[in-house]
Design a protein around this motif. Structure first.
Motif, PDB file in Angstrom:
ATOM      1  N   GLU A 417       0.804  -1.227   0.000  1.00  0.00           N
ATOM      2  CA  GLU A 417       0.000   0.000   0.000  1.00  0.00           C
ATOM      3  C   GLU A 417       0.833   1.271   0.000  1.00  0.00           C
ATOM      4  O   GLU A 417       0.319   2.348  -0.318  1.00  0.00           O
ATOM      5  N   TRP A 418       2.120   1.166   0.336  1.00  0.00           N
ATOM      6  CA  TRP A 418       2.961   2.359   0.416  1.00  0.00           C
ATOM      7  C   TRP A 418       3.687   2.681  -0.889  1.00  0.00           C
ATOM      8  O   TRP A 418       4.487   3.610  -0.959  1.00  0.00           O
ATOM      9  N   VAL A 419       3.399   1.925  -1.937  1.00  0.00           N
ATOM     10  CA  VAL A 419       3.961   2.224  -3.252  1.00  0.00           C
ATOM     11  C   VAL A 419       3.420   3.569  -3.749  1.00  0.00           C
ATOM     12  O   VAL A 419       2.246   3.883  -3.545  1.00  0.00           O
ATOM     13  N   LYS A 420       4.287   4.332  -4.379  1.00  0.00           N
ATOM     14  CA  LYS A 420       3.861   5.590  -5.019  1.00  0.00           C
ATOM     15  C   LYS A 420       3.691   5.309  -6.509  1.00  0.00           C
ATOM     16  O   LYS A 420       4.600   4.791  -7.155  1.00  0.00           O
ATOM     17  N   ASN A 421       2.561   5.679  -7.045  1.00  0.00           N
ATOM     18  CA  ASN A 421       2.302   5.426  -8.463  1.00  0.00           C
ATOM     19  C   ASN A 421       3.104   6.322  -9.387  1.00  0.00           C
ATOM     20  O   ASN A 421       3.210   6.051 -10.583  1.00  0.00           O
ATOM     21  N   SER A 422       3.646   7.407  -8.859  1.00  0.00           N
ATOM     22  CA  SER A 422       4.446   8.334  -9.649  1.00  0.00           C
ATOM     23  C   SER A 422       5.615   8.804  -8.803  1.00  0.00           C
ATOM     24  O   SER A 422       5.555   8.811  -7.569  1.00  0.00           O
ATOM     25  N   GLY A 423       6.707   9.184  -9.471  1.00  0.00           N
ATOM     26  CA  GLY A 423       7.885   9.641  -8.758  1.00  0.00           C
ATOM     27  C   GLY A 423       7.578  10.800  -7.835  1.00  0.00           C
ATOM     28  O   GLY A 423       6.979  11.785  -8.246  1.00  0.00           O
ATOM     29  N   ASN A 424       7.987  10.672  -6.581  1.00  0.00           N
ATOM     30  CA  ASN A 424       7.732  11.714  -5.576  1.00  0.00           C
ATOM     31  C   ASN A 424       6.247  12.034  -5.428  1.00  0.00           C
ATOM     32  O   ASN A 424       5.880  13.102  -4.952  1.00  0.00           O
ATOM     33  N   ASN A 425       5.393  11.091  -5.845  1.00  0.00           N
ATOM     34  CA  ASN A 425       3.941  11.304  -5.789  1.00  0.00           C
ATOM     35  C   ASN A 425       3.516  12.558  -6.540  1.00  0.00           C
ATOM     36  O   ASN A 425       2.592  13.286  -6.133  1.00  0.00           O
ATOM     37  N   ILE A 426       4.150  12.801  -7.666  1.00  0.00           N
ATOM     38  CA  ILE A 426       3.900  14.026  -8.432  1.00  0.00           C
ATOM     39  C   ILE A 426       2.442  14.187  -8.826  1.00  0.00           C
ATOM     40  O   ILE A 426       1.934  15.304  -8.961  1.00  0.00           O
ATOM     41  N   ASP A 427       1.721  13.070  -8.985  1.00  0.00           N
ATOM     42  CA  ASP A 427       0.325  13.174  -9.412  1.00  0.00           C
ATOM     43  C   ASP A 427      -0.570  13.757  -8.323  1.00  0.00           C
ATOM     44  O   ASP A 427      -1.642  14.302  -8.617  1.00  0.00           O
ATOM     45  N   TYR A 428      -0.149  13.640  -7.074  1.00  0.00           N
ATOM     46  CA  TYR A 428      -0.917  14.235  -5.964  1.00  0.00           C
ATOM     47  C   TYR A 428      -0.394  15.627  -5.624  1.00  0.00           C
ATOM     48  O   TYR A 428      -1.171  16.494  -5.203  1.00  0.00           O
ATOM     49  N   THR A 429       0.907  15.851  -5.766  1.00  0.00           N
ATOM     50  CA  THR A 429       1.456  17.187  -5.514  1.00  0.00           C
ATOM     51  C   THR A 429       1.364  17.990  -6.815  1.00  0.00           C
ATOM     52  O   THR A 429       2.376  18.418  -7.359  1.00  0.00           O
ATOM     53  N   MET A 430       0.165  18.194  -7.279  1.00  0.00           N
ATOM     54  CA  MET A 430      -0.017  18.745  -8.623  1.00  0.00           C
ATOM     55  C   MET A 430       0.483  20.180  -8.774  1.00  0.00           C
ATOM     56  O   MET A 430       0.685  20.660  -9.885  1.00  0.00           O
ATOM     57  N   THR A 431       0.699  20.882  -7.667  1.00  0.00           N
ATOM     58  CA  THR A 431       1.278  22.222  -7.781  1.00  0.00           C
ATOM     59  C   THR A 431       2.793  22.199  -7.647  1.00  0.00           C
ATOM     60  O   THR A 431       3.436  23.244  -7.769  1.00  0.00           O
ATOM     61  N   CYS A 432       3.365  21.031  -7.406  1.00  0.00           N
ATOM     62  CA  CYS A 432       4.806  20.951  -7.166  1.00  0.00           C
ATOM     63  C   CYS A 432       5.401  19.756  -7.887  1.00  0.00           C
ATOM     64  O   CYS A 432       5.045  18.611  -7.623  1.00  0.00           O
ATOM     65  N   ASN A 433       6.352  20.029  -8.762  1.00  0.00           N
ATOM     66  CA  ASN A 433       7.066  18.984  -9.496  1.00  0.00           C
ATOM     67  C   ASN A 433       8.529  19.025  -9.071  1.00  0.00           C
ATOM     68  O   ASN A 433       9.246  19.965  -9.380  1.00  0.00           O
ATOM     69  N   GLY A 434       8.964  18.003  -8.348  1.00  0.00           N
ATOM     70  CA  GLY A 434      10.328  17.977  -7.841  1.00  0.00           C
ATOM     71  C   GLY A 434      10.355  18.071  -6.328  1.00  0.00           C
ATOM     72  O   GLY A 434       9.443  18.629  -5.709  1.00  0.00           O
ATOM     73  N   LEU A 435      11.391  17.520  -5.736  1.00  0.00           N
ATOM     74  CA  LEU A 435      11.498  17.508  -4.283  1.00  0.00           C
ATOM     75  C   LEU A 435      11.468  18.920  -3.708  1.00  0.00           C
ATOM     76  O   LEU A 435      12.142  19.818  -4.194  1.00  0.00           O
ATOM     77  N   TYR A 436      10.688  19.072  -2.631  1.00  0.00           N
ATOM     78  CA  TYR A 436      10.495  20.380  -2.001  1.00  0.00           C
ATOM     79  C   TYR A 436      10.605  20.167  -0.502  1.00  0.00           C
ATOM     80  O   TYR A 436       9.630  20.188   0.235  1.00  0.00           O
ATOM     81  N   LEU A 437      11.854  19.941  -0.061  1.00  0.00           N
ATOM     82  CA  LEU A 437      12.099  19.544   1.327  1.00  0.00           C
ATOM     83  C   LEU A 437      13.031  20.502   2.051  1.00  0.00           C
ATOM     84  O   LEU A 437      13.664  20.135   3.041  1.00  0.00           O
TER      85      LEU A 437
END
Length: 545
Positions: A417-437
């Protein structure tokens, strides 16, 4: 065909919308929360990836649903849209009056086309966000901070009408395309990592001429250099190296309609080089037969490919199933694609023409069938919260990451269940593409690809933006001629590239120029002329072609 489709969609919208254009503040929103539970639908890409989860129902959607309910008293329902068919899927959903309340796409002109589809009362097919952004500006601060300021919240504001049809996402990491080459093959042949186009070409020739030494019984499967039908993206670094380094921002704007840089002066000479390589047997002869990446990826994983250009992290993606780890398993521990930066322009610079941090990623819009624009705006603000982004990108400690002593997130190959369907969960962070840490971003990037040496990841990322140029943003409003051509120019462009690369050397110019004329007659020339007109009208800049 495209105009007929637009008319059909417009008529469908007329029948289904019936939305009033007047703006009114939401009286049910008190002290930052709705007094009664509201419900919104949100688009989410479905990538149909093996080992993934239902994109509409998983631990990540539950986190977002719970957060929105607690913070704003808003229920969220996710609607699956095919990642690779998203433009057609959204168009159909719009026509059916069933588009998600919060929708997103990479195409600016796609949204403008929807906005131009008006109902019988003259209301557009997309909600103008300007009055909501003004009325509820105290509740959009996460978006403003993420985008780097209020000006970027209004990045696409029409200078004539003041309408805001979309909110831009941000590229937290602007690294784009990198060149990769088989270092183990170079080592076997006594060659250094190429630093110029000539050295790169010589390496490809050496791969071809030493196929038996490098591949043994599989020598006939040798592919010195691979590419796909998306010639413009996959060979960008070579092609733009033929563009003069002193090219002006005005020229980049006037000829910048195509995101593959087709119309940049000098670009043709890069395609000419590809044509030469193809005719010398250096490029995968079957590249034009495949529109997806599966066969090409399999060639790379099997060890038949010597070099390629792609997204900066392409050979590291997909965890244990990534290209480099498959290559090592199939060929040997030393087999590895490594990054290089070798295509220099007339100034000796390995130039990259970059998309700006704002304006080059996904665009979020609210279809006019949306009955909850404020709740939808609050969702966009919620997913722009740095803590929300961090959780979606890093996940659960022990399942998705281990925290290192210096505060970096060492990404783990998650399962279940902890698999991310897209790199860095980009499909859910739709306003942010790329690590923002924050401060942990750089170190985390290096540790984000399990099994891949950190130095290779860091170098690939750096090369993807090394000597990057970010063209000036000219906000001239909608270029109407761009919204009229739909995908016809993209289709013609890709046809041009494929046919020009595979033509004989003698026929290259006639094939390239003939298809470019067709491209220009389909609408390319109109777009250039309108851009020149708008540049002068809004900025007072007179430009001569």
């Amino acid at each position: 065909m495209k105009k007929i489709l637009a008319l059909v969609l417009a008529l469908a919208l007329i029948a289904t919308l019936g939305i009033t254009s007047a703006f009114a503040a939401d009286e049910g929103f008190v002290d930052g929360k709705f007094t009664e539970t509201r419900h919104i639908t949100v688009e989410i890409y479905n990538r149909n990836n093996d080992g993934g989860t239902d994109p509409t129902n998983n631990v990540w959607t539950e986190y977002l649903k719970q957060g929105m309910l607690e913070r704003y008293n808003v229920e969220v329902e996710y609607v699956s849209v095919g990642r690779w068919t998203e433009t057609d899927d959204i168009a159909q959903l719009l026509a059916d009056g069933q588009a998600p309340d919060v929708s997103y796409t990479y195409g600016y002109n796609t949204i403008i086309s929807y906005a131009n589809m008006v109902d019988a009362n003259g209301n557009p097919g997309v909600i103008d966000l300007a009055p909501y952004l003004e009325e509820y500006k105290d509740y959009t601060q996460n978006i403003v901070t993420l985008l780097g300021g209020e000006d970027n919240l209004y990045y696409d504001k029409d200078p004539a009408t003041g309408a805001v049809w979309m909110i831009e996402g941000v590229r937290a990491d602007t690294s784009r395309i990198t060149t990769f080459i088989r270092k183990d093959w170079l080592d076997k042949l006594g060659l250094a990592l190429p630093t110029t186009e000539e050295e790169f070409y010589n390496a490809l020739v050496a791969f071809r001429d030493n196929a038996e030494q490098l591949l043994g019984a599989d020598a006939d499967k040798m592919i010195p250099y691979t590419t796909s039908t998306d010639i413009g993206w996959r060979n960008d670094l070579l092609c733009v190296s033929k563009v003069a380094d002193d090219i002006s921002d005005e020229t980049l704007f006037v000829y910048g309609y195509d995101d593959r840089h087709l119309l940049y002066p000098g670009y043709k000479e890069g395609v000419r080089v590809l044509n030469k390589w193809y005719n010398e047997g250096l490029i995968w002869k079957d590249f034009g037969l495949y529109t997806d990446s599966e066969q090409e990826d399999n060639n790379m994983k099997a060890g038949y490919v010597g070099a390629f250009m792609h997204n900066w992290d392409y050979p590291f993606r997909n965890g244990d199933d990534c290209i480099n780890l498959n290559l090592q398993r199939n060929v040997g521990e030393d087999a590895m694609f490594v990054p290089i930066d070798c295509f220099q322009d007339d100034a000796g610079v390995t130039r990259k023409f970059m998309g700006a941090a704002v304006g080059s990623d996904r665009k979020i819009f609210l279809p006019s069938t949306n009955k909850e624009p404020l709740a939808s705006l609050l969702y966009i603000n919620f997913i722009s919260d740095p803590e929300v982004i961090k959780y979606l990108q890093t996940g659960k400690e022990g399942e998705n990451f281990n925290l290192t002593a210096d505060g970096a997130y060492e990404i783990l190959p998650a399962t279940g269940e902890w698999v991310k369907n897209s790199g860095n969960n980009i499909d859910y962070t739709m306003t942010c593409n790329g690590l923002y840490l924050g401060e942990a971003t750089g170190a985390t990037t290096a540790l984000s690809y399990p099994g891949i040496p950190a130095d290779i990841v860091i170098t690939a990322n750096e090369f993807g933006k090394n000597n990057g140029r970010y063209p000036l943003h000219y906000n001239v409003g909608t270029i109407e001629s761009e919204t009229e051509v739909g995908t016809s120019l993209t289709t013609k462009r890709d046809e041009l590239f494929t046919k020009a690369v595979t033509a004989s050397v003698e026929d290259f110019d006639s094939v390239y120029d003939g298809l470019l004329d067709e491209y220009m007659n389909l609408g390319g020339e109109e777009i250039i002329n309108e851009r020149i007109e708008k540049l002068e009208a809004v900025y007072g800049i007179k430009y001569e072609k």
